[in-house]
Scaffold this active site. Structure first.
Site, PDB file in Angstrom:
ATOM      1  CG  HIS A 102      -1.708  -1.083   1.566  1.00  0.00           C
ATOM      2  ND1 HIS A 102      -1.258  -2.189   2.232  1.00  0.00           N
ATOM      3  CD2 HIS A 102      -3.017  -1.313   1.303  1.00  0.00           C
ATOM      4  CE1 HIS A 102      -2.249  -3.056   2.372  1.00  0.00           C
ATOM      5  NE2 HIS A 102      -3.334  -2.556   1.819  1.00  0.00           N
ATOM      6  CG  ASP A 105       1.815  -0.967   3.391  1.00  0.00           C
ATOM      7  OD1 ASP A 105       1.088  -0.622   4.326  1.00  0.00           O
ATOM      8  OD2 ASP A 105       1.488  -1.791   2.515  1.00  0.00           O
ATOM      9  CD  GLU A 233      -7.564  -8.494  -1.030  1.00  0.00           C
ATOM     10  OE1 GLU A 233      -6.610  -7.948  -1.629  1.00  0.00           O
ATOM     11  OE2 GLU A 233      -7.522  -8.801   0.159  1.00  0.00           O
ATOM     12  CD  GLU A 269      -6.689 -11.823   2.419  1.00  0.00           C
ATOM     13  OE1 GLU A 269      -6.301 -10.871   1.720  1.00  0.00           O
ATOM     14  OE2 GLU A 269      -6.763 -11.776   3.652  1.00  0.00           O
ATOM     15  CG  HIS A 272     -10.619 -11.540   2.513  1.00  0.00           C
ATOM     16  ND1 HIS A 272     -10.247 -10.499   1.708  1.00  0.00           N
ATOM     17  CD2 HIS A 272      -9.930 -11.376   3.672  1.00  0.00           C
ATOM     18  CE1 HIS A 272      -9.370  -9.726   2.335  1.00  0.00           C
ATOM     19  NE2 HIS A 272      -9.156 -10.249   3.530  1.00  0.00           N
ATOM     20  CG  ASP A 297      -4.038 -10.954  -1.150  1.00  0.00           C
ATOM     21  OD1 ASP A 297      -3.199 -10.897  -2.072  1.00  0.00           O
ATOM     22  OD2 ASP A 297      -4.454  -9.945  -0.554  1.00  0.00           O
ATOM     23  CG  ASP A 308      -8.682 -11.087   7.246  1.00  0.00           C
ATOM     24  OD1 ASP A 308      -8.444 -12.229   6.849  1.00  0.00           O
ATOM     25  OD2 ASP A 308      -8.457 -10.064   6.567  1.00  0.00           O
ATOM     26  CG  ASP A 310      -4.667 -11.457   7.241  1.00  0.00           C
ATOM     27  OD1 ASP A 310      -5.541 -11.975   6.516  1.00  0.00           O
ATOM     28  OD2 ASP A 310      -4.481 -10.227   7.297  1.00  0.00           O
ATOM     29  CG  ASP A 340      -2.976  -9.858   2.769  1.00  0.00           C
ATOM     30  OD1 ASP A 340      -2.408  -9.451   3.790  1.00  0.00           O
ATOM     31  OD2 ASP A 340      -3.975  -9.297   2.278  1.00  0.00           O
TER      32      ASP A 340
END
Ligand code: XLS
Ligand code: NI
Ligand code: NI
Length: 437
Positions: A102, A105, A233, A269, A272, A297, A308, A310, A340
């Protein structure tokens, strides 16, 4: 030799399944051929700048734990430039060829949008030289339109035109950055594009506005000659109660309704998908059926936690399913497997970054080999082909070709015996998959 940020870690190499070295691949061998392509060509691993470099591993109940000695409190731009060195050393040592970020980031937000964009451009220059030096590529870039308080009520769906304009400015700058870095794609994840309550929300206007933003991005893409692929996404909830891009089907419908389908593919993802109440295989299949499976992802959720999480993908059953869908659609074009994923809050040391990615890469290497073997073997596909074979000829073929009416089918059904159907053989097919694990 420049300073090393991971001085105790050597390049991670393939040592094979018998190795007991935690800093080695047991299954991922970049150059190994699987069905005419190398593993690296199939899998196209990417690392997420946000999780690797910016995630302090905090959770709603506690502060960050991650040790990031390179975040030394120096000037924010100097520190941002230093992080690029750290990240590229990491990519190099772990053997990952792609990355994603991003805008926020990689570079800090400054006192004005102009100053922020200048900081972004400075870091982009550095990334550019690092890419040239290392051969690493940007899989996709994106704009963070969810973290800052101004986006608390949405960005592209904000009720406030000035916020919308600010978000649009950020998209423009993030596209410029991605273009400057020859990014292969650009992702839109609608972090705050949804609502907390319909009592204060004009859903129709919000969706119209979001579509307008995406159309403007399509126009801008043409104007600057950016050739990368646009992705949307899907994610169902978290952060908002209802997210407009809730799953693959909702995204496809939105893109179709607003005449955007030609310009976007989906970035699916795993976590998700499960939050949406679907399997990853379902989401990938929905996307692939629409010719819109663009990128992945790669992560996983936790069945005991409803958010999430991750986590890094380690479930071989799941990576095999992902690779089955992917191989059947001919693999990635512009996309890749972007991790991700973040370490657990308890895994706070820099070396944990390596364990996490090594595990994900090995899990996908196995998934690739398993899926390839299942496809080569053809028993699963043969079963499915046979299951639908009544549509290959006779009345079934006439149905598929649109040659019959409801009245024709009524006459046909009256003239035949009550149909008897064969078993779906789910258990037998599950056993077949397990033969390969
Ligand atoms: C958050 C999303 C995000 C996107 C990029 O859940 O996965 O990280 O991938 O904005
Ligand atoms: Ni994501
Ligand atoms: Ni996510």
């Amino acid at each position: 030799m420049s300073k090393s940020y991971f001085p105790n870690i050597d390049n991670i190499v393939y040592e094979g399944p018998d190795s007991r070295n935690p800093f080695a691949f047991k299954h991922y061998n970049a150059e190994d051929q699987v069905g005419g392509k190398t593993m690296a060509e199939h899998l196209r691993f990417g690392a997420a700048y946000w999780h690797c470099m910016r995630n302090g591993l905090s959770d709603p109940f506690g502060a960050g734990t991650a040790l990031m000695p390179w975040d030394d409190g120096s000037d924010p731009i100097d520190n941002a430039l230093k992080r690029v060195d750290v990240f590229f050393e990491f990519l190099d040592k772990v053997g990952i060829d792609f990355y994603c970020f991003h805008d926020r980031d990689i570079a800090p937000e400054k006192e004005s949008l102009k100053a922020t964009n200048k900081a972004l451009a400075t870091v982009v220059e550095k990334l550019k030289s690092k890419q040239a030096e290392s051969g690493k590529k940007l899989l996709w870039g994106t704009a963070c339109l969810f973290n800052h308080p101004r986006y608390a009520q949405g960005a592209g769906t904000s009720p406030f035109a000035d916020v919308y304009a600010y978000g649009a400015a950020q998209v423009k700058a993030a596209m410029d950055a991605t273009h400057a870095l020859d990014g292969l794609g650009y992702t839109f994840w609608g972090g705050r594009e949804g609502y907390a309550t319909l009592l204060n929300t004009n859903m129709k206007r919000e969706l119209d506005h979001l579509a307008q933003l995406l159309h403007m991005a399509v126009d801008y893409k043409k104007a600057i000659g950016f050739k990368g692929q646009f992705y949307i996404e899907p994610k169902p909830r978290e952060p908002t109660t209802h997210q407009y891009d809730s799953d693959a089907a909702a995204c496809l419908n939105f893109l179709r309704e607003y005449d955007l389908l030609d310009h976007f593919k989906l970035n699916i993802e795993t976590n998700h998908a499960t939050l949406a109440g679907h399997s990853m295989q379902h989401e990938l299949t929905v996307a692939a059926n629409a010719g819109a499976l663009g990128s992945i992802d790669a992560n996983r959720g936790d069945e005991l936690l409803g958010w999430d999480t991750d986590q890094f993908p380690t479930d071989i059953y799941q990576t095999a399913q992902v690779m089955l869908v992917l191989l059947k659609q001919g693999g990635f074009v512009t996309g890749g497997l972007n991790f991700d994923a973040k370490r657990r809050r308890e895994s706070h040391e820099p070396e944990d970054l390596f364990h996490a990615h090594i595990g994900g890469m090995d899990a996908f290497a196995r998934g690739l080999k398993i899926a390839h073997a299942i496809i080569e073997d053809d028993r699963l596909d043969a079963f499915v082909r046979e299951r639908y074979s009544s549509f290959d000829s006779g009345i079934g073929k006439d149905i598929e070709e649109g040659k019959v009416s409801l009245a024709d089918l009524a006459a046909y059904a009256e003239s035949t015996d009550d149909p008897q159907i064969p078993s779906g053989r789910q258990e037998r097919l599950e056993n077949l998959i397990n033969e390969y694990l």
